[in-house]
Design an enzyme around this catalytic site. Structure first.
Site, PDB file in Angstrom:
ATOM      1  N   ARG A  10      21.182  48.549  33.763  1.00 30.23           N
ATOM      2  CA  ARG A  10      22.150  49.376  34.474  1.00 30.23           C
ATOM      3  C   ARG A  10      21.759  50.844  34.337  1.00 30.23           C
ATOM      4  NH1 ARG A  10      27.835  51.321  32.866  1.00 30.23           N
ATOM      5  NH2 ARG A  10      28.532  52.194  34.847  1.00 30.23           N
ATOM      6  N   HIS A  55      28.050  58.939  38.673  1.00 27.62           N
ATOM      7  CA  HIS A  55      28.398  58.935  37.249  1.00 27.62           C
ATOM      8  C   HIS A  55      28.773  60.366  36.854  1.00 27.62           C
ATOM      9  CE1 HIS A  55      27.479  56.975  33.118  1.00 27.62           C
ATOM     10  NE2 HIS A  55      28.269  58.014  32.944  1.00 27.62           N
ATOM     11  N   ASN A 100      31.244  55.191  38.262  1.00 27.82           N
ATOM     12  CA  ASN A 100      31.393  54.882  36.848  1.00 27.82           C
ATOM     13  C   ASN A 100      32.577  55.657  36.286  1.00 27.82           C
ATOM     14  OD1 ASN A 100      30.265  53.870  34.126  1.00 27.82           O
ATOM     15  ND2 ASN A 100      30.574  56.054  33.796  1.00 27.82           N
ATOM     16  N   GLU A 101      33.564  54.936  35.771  1.00 33.09           N
ATOM     17  CA  GLU A 101      34.718  55.515  35.080  1.00 33.09           C
ATOM     18  C   GLU A 101      35.379  56.662  35.832  1.00 33.09           C
ATOM     19  OE1 GLU A 101      33.592  54.483  30.448  1.00 33.09           O
ATOM     20  OE2 GLU A 101      33.401  56.559  31.147  1.00 33.09           O
ATOM     21  N   ASN A 241      34.145  48.877  31.194  1.00 33.63           N
ATOM     22  CA  ASN A 241      33.570  49.572  30.037  1.00 33.63           C
ATOM     23  C   ASN A 241      34.608  49.510  28.919  1.00 33.63           C
ATOM     24  OD1 ASN A 241      31.420  50.224  31.661  1.00 33.63           O
ATOM     25  ND2 ASN A 241      31.800  52.427  31.702  1.00 33.63           N
ATOM     26  N   TYR A 243      35.364  49.556  24.774  1.00 29.49           N
ATOM     27  CA  TYR A 243      34.906  49.859  23.422  1.00 29.49           C
ATOM     28  C   TYR A 243      36.024  49.728  22.391  1.00 29.49           C
ATOM     29  CZ  TYR A 243      30.857  52.289  25.546  1.00 29.49           C
ATOM     30  OH  TYR A 243      29.718  52.617  26.252  1.00 29.49           O
ATOM     31  N   GLU A 318      29.763  48.198  29.836  1.00 28.96           N
ATOM     32  CA  GLU A 318      29.448  48.978  28.628  1.00 28.96           C
ATOM     33  C   GLU A 318      30.239  48.416  27.464  1.00 28.96           C
ATOM     34  OE1 GLU A 318      29.814  53.255  28.697  1.00 28.96           O
ATOM     35  OE2 GLU A 318      28.989  53.380  30.717  1.00 28.96           O
ATOM     36  N   TRP A 367      25.787  49.166  25.348  1.00 32.40           N
ATOM     37  CA  TRP A 367      25.536  50.605  25.367  1.00 32.40           C
ATOM     38  C   TRP A 367      25.127  50.990  23.959  1.00 32.40           C
ATOM     39  CZ3 TRP A 367      24.969  54.083  29.122  1.00 32.40           C
ATOM     40  CH2 TRP A 367      24.869  55.425  28.742  1.00 32.40           C
ATOM     41  N   GLU A 374      24.788  62.081  24.714  1.00 30.67           N
ATOM     42  CA  GLU A 374      26.146  61.635  24.999  1.00 30.67           C
ATOM     43  C   GLU A 374      26.988  62.823  25.454  1.00 30.67           C
ATOM     44  OE1 GLU A 374      27.409  58.579  24.825  1.00 30.67           O
ATOM     45  OE2 GLU A 374      25.621  57.573  24.057  1.00 30.67           O
ATOM     46  N   PHE A 383      24.190  55.718  19.876  1.00 24.69           N
ATOM     47  CA  PHE A 383      24.670  54.398  20.275  1.00 24.69           C
ATOM     48  C   PHE A 383      23.523  53.407  20.486  1.00 24.69           C
ATOM     49  CE2 PHE A 383      28.668  56.488  21.166  1.00 24.69           C
ATOM     50  CZ  PHE A 383      29.624  55.474  21.086  1.00 24.69           C
TER      51      PHE A 383
END
Length: 427
Positions: A10, A55, A100-101, A241, A243, A318, A367, A374, A383
């Site tokens: 990705r 992104h 993305n997000e 995504n 986490y 992610e 990820w 980052e 990461f």
């Protein structure tokens, strides 16, 4: 990547690298060639490109001319960019992500001012420009319609010939009620509506979540009849995504201490990593302040999306664990990342539990492949499954890379779902 055994990679295309001036300028063929080389190199190694179009970044020209996502003009511009990508890369790219997000982008770019274009107003931040109470909803509305426009272009002009699929990726935290009270349970659902469902409900159901309409209806932009028709194009898959997880407390019926989410335009809830002094999930906090290790949240999040959105195919786009850079740490310590291995193993186990419940999950992306830059943290958080010496760019396998390689080898070719071909599962 090839040595790990992954079958998909990705990555994101920089809009400005392909169209430095957006719709107002020429296609940058050097940028096209850059991505052609990358895509071809992946395919030679048997790795499928899984491509994100946007992104967080837009060409500066669009920000200067009309305020980018604050203007409906962005919809036409994004569709033009998307079509350029479909035209040049779609013969080889079979997985497309529009954004993305965008739920992070709308809040952090237009409410808190932490991401470009850094717009906000008091009390959320101290920016030169912005309106934190209104602009996140305007930007989100234009992004949602830009997604729909790009999907329309793909569906009508390219999908049949190229045979690919198109979706969107959202940040998806899990929210646990702070207590068993009805108010806190409603607050946890409200938190999902003001983050994940904010984007997915219009794209899939054609309207904003009821919880948002109840609280901020006068601020929410409205979809016209023609826009509702365009939204029916929907998507082929949902990217998650995931986490971390949080506790959520109601702020409508009870006073809340200052914190994320407590204002009316945020949803009137307060999120916290602790309850009665005890952290959610593992008792030892992760090195990254926002990353609460709660594997059960993965199972709950995927199950929630499965049930709310009629089990549309999902990809975990992610998931990973970060360490803070320690200047005095030795290389051996950095490479022996047992906490990351445990995190990945526990979260993948939780994902398997959701799959056994029937969730149509078709891929998992760790990820990240390498330690990298980052956003907001620079090079201070790592990461990666591979350590990068930033002075020399030397890359070294960590324990997590060895573990992940074994995991893929063990599961490759085995169907994680009875109705799905395990050979095509994306790692």
């Amino acid at each position: 990547m090839s040595s790990l055994g992954v079958n998909s990679y990705r990555f994101s295309i920089s809009w400005a690298r392909v169209l430095p001036k957006g719709i107002f300028g020429d296609v940058n063929l050097e940028g096209i060639n850059f991505y052609n080389h990358l895509i071809d190199a992946l395919i030679i190694k048997g790795i499928q490109p899984f491509v994100t179009l946007s992104h967080y970044d837009v060409p500066q020209e669009l920000e200067d001319r009309y305020g980018a996502w604050l203007s409906p003009k962005s919809q036409k511009d994004f569709a033009y960019f998307a079509e350029i990508c479909f035209k040049y890369f779609g013969d080889r790219v079979k997985y497309w992500v529009t954004f993305n997000e965008p739920n992070v982008q709308a809040n952090h770019g237009y409410r808190y001012g932490m991401f470009p274009p850094s717009r906000c107003s008091s009390p959320f931040g101290n920016c030169s420009y912005g309106d934190s109470g209104k602009e996140p909803f305007i930007a989100a509305h234009n992004i949602i319609l830009s997604h729909a426009t790009a999907v329309d272009v793909y569906r009508t002009m390219y999908q049949k010939e190229q045979g690919g699929s198109i979706g969107i990726v959202l940040q998806a935290n899990w929210f646990e009620p702070l207590s068993n009270s009805t108010a806190d349970k409603s607050a946890a659902e409200r938190a999902q509506s003001f983050t994940l469902n904010w984007f997915l409900d219009p794209i899939i159901h054609g309207k904003y979540p009821a919880e948002m309409e109840d609280i901020v209806d006068s601020i929410l932009p409205k979809f016209s009849t023609s826009e509702k028709e365009k939204l029916k194009m929907g998507l082929d898959f949902i990217g998650i995504n995931h986490y971390t997880s949080y506790y959520v407390q109601d702020c409508i019926y009870s006073p809340c201490e200052p914190g994320f989410g407590i204002s009316r335009t945020e949803g009137l809830y307060r999120q916290s990593s602790e309850r009665n002094g005890l952290p959610i999930g593992e008792s030892v906090p992760s090195p990254v302040d926002w990353l609460n290790v709660y594997p059960h949240g993965m199972e709950k999040m995927v199950t929630y999306v499965m049930e709310r959105y009629s089990n549309i195919p999902m990809y975990i786009t992610e998931n990973g664990y970060g360490f803070l850079e320690k200047l005095d740490s030795n290389n051996e310590e950095a490479l022996h990342d047992v906490h990351r291995v445990k995190y990945m193993a526990d979260y993948l186990d939780a994902l398997m539990r959701a799959v056994r419940k029937g969730a149509d999950v078709r891929g998992y992306f760790a990820w990240s492949l390498l330690d990298n830059f980052e956003l907001r943290y620079g090079y201070s958080v790592r990461f990666g499954l591979h350590h990068v010496d930033y002075a020399t760019l030397k890359r070294t396998k960590k324990l997590s890379a060895t573990w992940y390689k074994q995991f893929i080898s063990t599961h490759k070719g085995k169907s994680l779902m009875p109705q799905y071909n395990g050979e095509d599962f994306q790692y």
